[in-house]
Design a protein around this motif. Structure first.
Motif, PDB file in Angstrom:
ATOM      1  N   LYS A  43       0.799  -1.217   0.000  1.00  0.00           N
ATOM      2  CA  LYS A  43       0.000   0.000   0.000  1.00  0.00           C
ATOM      3  C   LYS A  43       0.835   1.272   0.000  1.00  0.00           C
ATOM      4  O   LYS A  43       0.449   2.277  -0.555  1.00  0.00           O
ATOM      5  CB  LYS A  43      -0.907   0.030   1.242  1.00  0.00           C
ATOM      6  N   ALA A  44       1.968   1.251   0.653  1.00  0.00           N
ATOM      7  CA  ALA A  44       2.711   2.504   0.803  1.00  0.00           C
ATOM      8  C   ALA A  44       4.183   2.247   1.092  1.00  0.00           C
ATOM      9  O   ALA A  44       4.588   1.106   1.341  1.00  0.00           O
ATOM     10  CB  ALA A  44       2.110   3.332   1.938  1.00  0.00           C
ATOM     11  N   MET A 218       3.698  -0.642  -6.223  1.00  0.00           N
ATOM     12  CA  MET A 218       2.385  -0.062  -5.970  1.00  0.00           C
ATOM     13  C   MET A 218       1.549  -0.005  -7.259  1.00  0.00           C
ATOM     14  O   MET A 218       0.366  -0.335  -7.258  1.00  0.00           O
ATOM     15  CB  MET A 218       2.583   1.347  -5.434  1.00  0.00           C
ATOM     16  N   LEU A 314      -3.989   5.890  -3.731  1.00  0.00           N
ATOM     17  CA  LEU A 314      -4.184   5.188  -2.452  1.00  0.00           C
ATOM     18  C   LEU A 314      -5.638   5.402  -2.046  1.00  0.00           C
ATOM     19  O   LEU A 314      -6.246   6.412  -2.408  1.00  0.00           O
ATOM     20  CB  LEU A 314      -3.262   5.742  -1.372  1.00  0.00           C
ATOM     21  N   ALA A 340      -1.521   9.930   3.514  1.00  0.00           N
ATOM     22  CA  ALA A 340      -1.402   9.146   2.281  1.00  0.00           C
ATOM     23  C   ALA A 340      -0.410   9.818   1.335  1.00  0.00           C
ATOM     24  O   ALA A 340       0.460   9.171   0.747  1.00  0.00           O
ATOM     25  CB  ALA A 340      -2.766   9.004   1.606  1.00  0.00           C
ATOM     26  N   LEU A 350      -5.680   1.334   4.982  1.00  0.00           N
ATOM     27  CA  LEU A 350      -5.777   1.249   3.527  1.00  0.00           C
ATOM     28  C   LEU A 350      -6.568   0.016   3.089  1.00  0.00           C
ATOM     29  O   LEU A 350      -6.522  -0.381   1.933  1.00  0.00           O
ATOM     30  CB  LEU A 350      -4.383   1.241   2.893  1.00  0.00           C
TER      31      LEU A 350
END
Lengths: 441, 447
Positions: A43-44, A218, A314, A340, A350
């Motif tokens: 996610k990040a 991502m 996101l 985010a 998320l």
């Protein structure tokens, strides 16, 4: 005493992270709190701080490795200290799994299908069902390398479209001649042009297209999620618009209060998220997920919102949004969006949404077909405000309207249900009053 | 109705006209002055003719180095000028013959574009679907007090001198100024160069230019670099040197060699709205101007002030009008300075590589690594310097100084044009003994 560096556990649902880059190398002096590595979940991206001061005396994984959380990835200590005691055992996946080509996926440990609030992770089997890249026979590959030919542009005539030696020879007979430099660049992934601009049509370095940029982890995740959503849901989009005057009036009222104690800035998006939440609380058939032929309706409105970040899309989730007042929701939205964008949002925030809103109105979009955030059954697109002719007793007048585009999964919801939900939102928008909503709990 | 009107009969215009004529197109070529343009009449060819005579004169004086004893040679300017005229006539006739064979109609008159596709000359109008502007350039007159006064030479008038000056002050240390410095210093003239920039021959590799400067200094040429000319008066050039000190230098003659300007006056560009940039006609790599049907090539575009570049641009334009569409490539345009010693370059310089962030390695060798150079150049210096891409080993630039280097440059042009790597050059057979072997050695030396 040496201190191990652990791959941190980034939220409850994250089982593995990718080590994107080491920011220090073995032998470097580090202080506690120094950034020593960059890691990425699906996610990040996060920065990893050193747990201690000393020297980075050893590392156990390389850039690009997928590492289970709470695994030792390195050791901080004094020069000469033994690091073997900290080395993760051989059977941990960290040593075997590299993610250079395939997108990673969260571990199957999260039983998404049984917990109705979790979004379904991509399973290994699904990832492999993605169409395979073109296959090239070893002999063909060798020949292509010798001639400096990229097999990208060659359609194979072998079994299953496999590129075979004869294809390379046939291609070479008709392909433009490459300069020595261009051949080297093609080997490095530069792409062949339609024709060369050099003498006699020779392909020169400047004629070649730049090499393809591999999708980031991502981006790969976004790509596969989007494709899955389109492949697995019967999506169609309903468009409607609502008079925007009440929202604009409320916005004006809020702006006027700026500077007063306890002031919370509430913008149009916040109001729409709030109105949508109220609508969803009354529409369990829309506030739902479809998993394995079962519809899971949610009591809570866990509302997700699409957020444009420097690294890509996101979708943070505001859990139990129906319990929040408008100012509370507005504050939460701003905080999550900022996190985010900064890349420091918790992975737990998320996932697990029950419905998603995507707002492209500030970019002037008049209507669009949002893609459902599977396994949710609907997504609302918020569009720009524009003038619309309305017939009144005084003739035709131009009135500000805000566009709404609702995509629903026809597997779970019929068109009329979606239309009724949209109608409900239109009514809520047209009767919206700040004074009544601001006190709502 | 013509297919093509060409205005300007220099190497840009006449070659384009011949090319189109060979494609069976109906072509008419205008020039207000002469066939062959600057290059043939007051540029490349006459300069090189005089330089050749100076070279022979110089060689005669140095014949003792090769074991030959002669009486003191005499430079007969009248005969040298007569030979120059003969050479120009021969070559001009050659061009006229080629134009005739290609069925190009030639009109010796000034032409003005009065509208799209319409040109007026001597009161008559001519129509064509395409107009190619190839009007070239003329010596520039910078805003220096007194520089336009009578008696100040420019490159054209300097070529017509009937006596050897005792002293000559040249304003401008570019290619033109340097060639005249070399010419007259070989004839015994006391030459002084005053140049505003800190280096001579801007754009040329600085190792090469520092050797060139040394070579000319041996001929007693004096350099005043970083000096801004304030005024020209009474055969004296007044200037401020790099420290701001006022100085002056007197000469029997003063030559303005500060550069060239595009020739567009009387062309009627304003009638159709052709875009220009500081007087230069703006063109695309296809040779197009902003007005459909109006094309331009050569010096008047200001892109690359070299005869062979003008020719290449003209051919590209004609190919885009009537043949296979193509674009102009400037990566391998060679350039030569016909000084003694001469300079020949192609491709990128170190400064360009740094600008474009291209990683490169340098290999430089004296030309004496080739036996022929030592045989033919007693006591002379020469150098070949090659720049090679670090990642792929391709030849980026070749920079040379020394006798014969202009004649071996074409090999380097081909290598760069075809983007060869130095390891490809190693596989090419060079004739032995020739000076060209120095180029191969430099490539081998590069790895």
């Amino acid at each position: 005493m040496a201190t191990p560096i652990l791959m941190p556990k980034q939220g409850n649902t994250v089982e593995e992270c990718i080590l994107i880059a080491w920011k220090k190398k073995p032998g470097d002096e580090v202080s506690e709190g120094d950034i020593i590595a960059e890691i990425e979940t699906d996610k990040a991206t996060f920065e990893l701080e050193s747990p201690a001061s000393g020297e980075l005396i050893g590392t156990f994984c390389e850039e690009g490795d997928l590492v289970p959380v709470l695994t030792n990835i390195g050791v901080i200590g004094k020069k000469g200290e033994d690091i073997e005691a900290f080395r993760p055992s051989e059977d941990t996946p960290a040593e075997e799994v590299s993610v250079s080509s395939a997108p990673s996926e969260p571990s199957a440990a999260a039983p998404a299908a049984t917990t109705a609030t979790a979004s379904a992770p991509v399973t290994k089997a699904e990832a492999e069902s993605v169409p395979q890249a073109k296959t090239v026979s070893p002999r063909a590959k060798k020949l292509a390398e010798r001639y400096g030919i990229s097999t990208d542009a060659i359609s194979g005539t072998g079994p299953g479209g496999r590129v075979i030696e004869a294809d390379i020879r046939a291609y070479r007979a008709t392909a433009p001649r490459l300069s020595s430099l261009a051949k080297e660049l093609v080997k490095d992934g530069y792409r062949m042009p339609q024709k060369g601009t050099g003498i006699g049509g020779m392909v020169l370095s400047g004629d070649l297209g730049k090499p393809g940029i591999p999708l980031s982890n991502m981006r790969s995740i976004i790509a596969s999620r989007m494709m899955e959503s389109l492949q697995e849901a019967a999506q169609f989009t309903l468009n409607a618009s609502a008079p925007a005057a009440p929202l604009l009036a409320a916005r004006k009222e809020i702006k006027a209060q700026k500077g007063k104690p306890g002031f919370v800035d509430v913008n149009l998006n916040d109001m729409l998220m709030y109105i949508t939440t109220l609508g969803l609380a009354e529409s369990p058939d829309v506030n739902a997920e479809l998993i394995d032929n079962k519809i899971y309706q949610h009591d809570d409105v866990d509302i997700a919102f699409a957020c444009d970040t420097p690294k890509g899309l996101l979708v943070p989730v505001i859990k139990e949004a129906q319990k929040l007042s408008l100012p509370e929701l507005a504050t939460r939205l701003k905080t999550y969006a900022q996190e985010a964008v900064n890349g420091n949002i918790s992975p737990d925030l998320l996932s697990g949404g029950s419905f998603t809103v995507s707002n492209l109105g500030n970019l002037g979009i008049e209507s669009f077909t949002p893609i459902i955030n599977a396994p949710q059954v609907a997504i609302l697109g918020v569009c720009a405000i524009g003038l619309k002719p309305v017939k009144t007793s005084e003739g035709v007048q131009f009135v500000d309207h805000i566009g709404l585009s609702l995509t629903i999964d026809h597997q779970a919801i019929d068109g009329a249900v979606g239309a009724r939900f949209l109608k409900k939102l239109v009514e809520r928008i047209s009767t919206f009053k700040l004074s009544t909503e601001i006190s709502h709990v | 109705m013509y297919d093509l009107i060409v205005i300007g009969a220099g190497p840009g215009g006449y070659e384009a006209a011949i090319h189109a004529g060979k494609m069976k197109k109906k072509v008419i070529l205008f020039d207000k002055k002469y066939i062959g343009g600057t290059c043939l009449n007051v540029g490349c060819i006459p300069t090189k003719t005089l330089l050749k005579s100076a070279h022979v004169y110089h060689d005669c004086k140095e014949s003792g180095l090769y074991g030959i004893t002669t009486s003191a040679p005499k430079f007969n300017m009248a005969k040298v000028q007569a030979r120059k005229k003969k050479v120009i006539t021969t070559l001009t006739q050659g061009v006229e013959g080629m134009l005739k064979r290609s069925k190009v109609k030639v009109v010796k008159a000034a032409a003005t574009i009065i509208d799209k596709g319409i040109v007026e000359a001597e009161g008559k109008t001519y129509k064509a679907s395409n107009i190619l502007i190839a009007t070239g350039s003329a010596p520039a007159v910078p805003p220096i007090k007194g520089i336009d006064s009578k008696g100040i030479l420019d490159s054209t008038s300097a070529l017509g001198l009937t006596k050897i000056p005792t002293s000559l002050v040249i304003i401008g240390g570019g290619v033109i100024g340097l060639e005249f410095a070399s010419l007259f210093s070989d004839l015994g003239t006391k030459v002084t160069i005053v140049e505003m920039l800190p280096n001579i021959a801007p754009g040329i590799d600085t190792d090469v230019t520092s050797h060139l400067k040394e070579g000319l200094e041996k001929k007693k040429v004096k350099f005043n670099l970083g000096c801004a000319v304030q005024e020209v008066k009474n055969k004296t050039v007044n200037f401020k040197d790099k420290n701001g000190t006022k100085r002056s230098v007197k000469g029997e003659y003063i030559l303005n060699a500060t550069g060239r300007r595009p020739v567009t006056e009387g062309l009627g560009l304003e009638n159709i709205g052709v875009n220009t940039n500081r007087g230069n006609i703006t063109t695309s790599d296809e040779g197009k101007t902003n007005i459909p049907g109006i094309w331009a090539c050569g010096d008047v575009t200001g892109r690359c002030l070299l005869a062979h570049a003008a020719t290449a641009e003209g051919l590209v334009a004609v190919n885009n009008m009537f043949g296979t569409p193509t674009t102009m490539r400037y990566e391998a345009i060679p350039s030569v300075i016909y000084t003694n010693p001469e300079v020949a370059c192609v491709g990128k310089t170190e400064a360009q590589c740094k600008d474009e962030e291209i990683e490169y390695t340098v290999s430089a060798l004296p030309m004496a690594v080739a036996g022929r150079f030592t045989v033919e150049n007693e006591g002379k210096f020469g150098m070949v310097k090659v720049l090679v891409g670090k990642a792929y080993g391709q030849l980026l630039g070749v920079h040379m100084i020394g006798s014969h280097c202009s004649e071996i440059l074409q090999g380097a042009v081909t290598m760069i044009e075809c983007e060869m790597r130095v390891k490809d050059v190693k596989d090419i057979v060079f004739p032995h003994p020739t000076v060209s072997e120095a180029l191969k050695e430099a490539c081998i030396h590069a790895g």
